[in-house]
Design a protein around this motif. Structure first.
Motif, PDB file in Angstrom:
ATOM      1  N   PHE A 143       7.234   3.520  -6.882  1.00 47.41           N
ATOM      2  CA  PHE A 143       7.115   2.871  -5.577  1.00 47.41           C
ATOM      3  C   PHE A 143       7.030   1.353  -5.719  1.00 47.41           C
ATOM      4  N   SER A 152       7.000  -2.419  -3.094  1.00 43.19           N
ATOM      5  CA  SER A 152       7.121  -3.092  -1.800  1.00 43.19           C
ATOM      6  C   SER A 152       8.261  -4.095  -1.883  1.00 43.19           C
ATOM      7  N   ASN A 180       9.344   0.685  -0.222  1.00 41.06           N
ATOM      8  CA  ASN A 180       8.665   1.107   1.000  1.00 41.06           C
ATOM      9  C   ASN A 180       9.040   0.230   2.194  1.00 41.06           C
ATOM     10  N   PHE A 216      -0.403   2.857   1.538  1.00 43.84           N
ATOM     11  CA  PHE A 216       0.654   3.552   2.270  1.00 43.84           C
ATOM     12  C   PHE A 216       0.514   5.050   2.045  1.00 43.84           C
ATOM     13  N   TYR A 265       2.912   8.817   2.514  1.00 39.95           N
ATOM     14  CA  TYR A 265       4.072   9.618   2.891  1.00 39.95           C
ATOM     15  C   TYR A 265       3.614  11.052   3.145  1.00 39.95           C
ATOM     16  N   THR A 274      11.768   7.800   3.522  1.00 39.97           N
ATOM     17  CA  THR A 274      11.148   6.824   4.419  1.00 39.97           C
ATOM     18  C   THR A 274      11.008   7.346   5.849  1.00 39.97           C
ATOM     19  N   PHE A 299       7.389   8.265   6.281  1.00 43.63           N
ATOM     20  CA  PHE A 299       6.433   7.196   5.975  1.00 43.63           C
ATOM     21  C   PHE A 299       5.495   7.068   7.167  1.00 43.63           C
ATOM     22  N   ASP A 324      -0.505   6.251  -1.679  1.00 43.33           N
ATOM     23  CA  ASP A 324      -0.304   5.146  -2.623  1.00 43.33           C
ATOM     24  C   ASP A 324       0.594   5.534  -3.792  1.00 43.33           C
ATOM     25  N   GLY A 325       1.422   6.544  -3.592  1.00 42.63           N
ATOM     26  CA  GLY A 325       2.357   6.963  -4.622  1.00 42.63           C
ATOM     27  C   GLY A 325       1.720   7.677  -5.788  1.00 42.63           C
TER      28      GLY A 325
END
Length: 351
Positions: free
Chosen positions: A179, A181, A256, A291, A293, A305, A308, A341-342
């Motif tokens: 992941f 940003s 993301n 974040f 998912y 996404t 998300f 957070d992955g």
């Protein structure tokens, strides 16, 4: 573990393997090598990911390996076979030797001698471990409390992704991408490991675009996220040996989207909210997270996404995440998890 009727139920999967949790001599072992495993407890977790129950900081000398193998006949990448001893059996051959603070050694030797009765026709793909003290109250596990898997190699050329850490335990790399940003730079380091051959070159592709080639066994490249679109970017490393034989390693970097701050829809509570016969709204209270998912049967457990989650921010310690999912079949049960957070995969905590 059902909550309300008909649409969703929850399951929990294993997680990722830290890059330095275990190492070996030789560095790239085959099933025909005599193998020594080194376990570094500073990278492990305990049961259910609880670090307080891990072997890190353990001062005793009674550490054992609960260990088996994954073969080409295993029903899944996590299906242990030919386990050396039961969980409660403290057998001498599975006892580790302490070689320093949080450092342990297990001498396996030849795989087919150590793990009994593996048929000659069955190929060993990886070694499986959970380390523990004599009563199992302290354990050494993968992130999240999962089993540890250590791959074996075939003679020839094998391409390895050394950085970033890439999880290979979920079959499809889109189920466990790296992941980033939009402001991140991801350093990619790859290596062509060779056994009974020599590396000629290694190449890097992003999507279908050729990016870089090196006449060597090692490649390094900085992936700058702002140069690419939001979403999954496929990274491929191709190694070539002097005989022209190739091997490929593939993973994805998921860029993301920006966080979307949105107020809860009306009548949404924490957990699973049945909106209508074909849709639900999921809500998770999770402050101090970057974040989230949603992954599940409805997206084949792929990180996408589209799933998300929106953020409802009230204050630093009061943050909830929510997402409406449409086009569900009211006659089906769907499994899902939150991927936070992955790194953290959790079932719905409100069921």
């Amino acid at each position: 573990m059902r909550k309300q009727t008909g649409l969703l139920f929850i399951i929990l999967f294993a997680n990722l393997l830290p890059a330095q949790l275990i190492t070996s001599i030789p560095s790239y072992p085959t099933e025909n090598d005599s193998i020594v495993i080194y376990f570094d407890a500073t990278f492990c977790t305990g049961e259910y990911g609880d670090s307080s129950k891990s072997l890190e900081g353990y001062t005793g000398t009674d550490v054992y390996a609960h260990t088996g193998v994954i073969t080409d006949k295993s029903s899944s990448p996590t299906d242990w076979k030919y386990v050396v001893a039961s969980w409660t059996e403290n057998t001498a051959k599975a006892k580790l030797t302490k070689i320093g603070t949080d450092r342990w050694k297990l001498t396996i030797g030849y795989v087919r001698d150590y793990y009994y009765d593996i048929p000659a026709s069955e190929k060993v793909i990886s070694l499986a471990f959970v380390f523990r003290n004599s009563d199992g109250s302290r354990t050494g596990r993968d992130v999240g409390g999962a089993d540890i898997f250590y791959d074996l190699f075939d003679p020839g050329i094998t391409v390895l992704v050394e950085k970033p850490f890439v999880d290979l335990s979920y079959s499809d790399p889109l189920r466990s991408p790296v992941f980033a940003s939009l402001t991140d730079t991801v350093h990619i380091s790859g290596k062509a490991a060779t056994i009974n051959t020599e590396a000629d070159s290694i190449k890097l592709f992003i999507g279908d675009q050729y990016i870089l080639g090196i006449q060597d066994s090692v490649i390094n490249y900085d992936f700058i996220a702002t140069d690419y679109k939001i979403g999954a970017q496929r990274i491929t490393l191709v190694g070539i040996d002097t005989a022209g034989i190739t091997d490929t390693a593939l993973f994805y970097i998921m860029i993301n989207p920006p966080i979307s701050d949105k107020i809860f829809p009306d009548n949404v509570e924490s957990g699973i909210n049945i909106t209508d016969a074909n849709s639900v709204t999921l809500s998770l209270f999770a402050p101090y997270k970057e974040f989230v998912y949603v992954i599940g049967d409805f997206n084949d457990w792929m990180v996408d996404t589209t799933y998300f989650m929106n953020r409802y921010y009230v204050s630093e310690d009061s943050v909830a995440w929510w997402l409406k999912i449409d086009n569900l079949d009211a006659n089906m049960e769907y499994a899902f998890q939150y991927l936070i957070d992955g790194e953290i995969r959790i079932a719905d905590p409100y069921t």
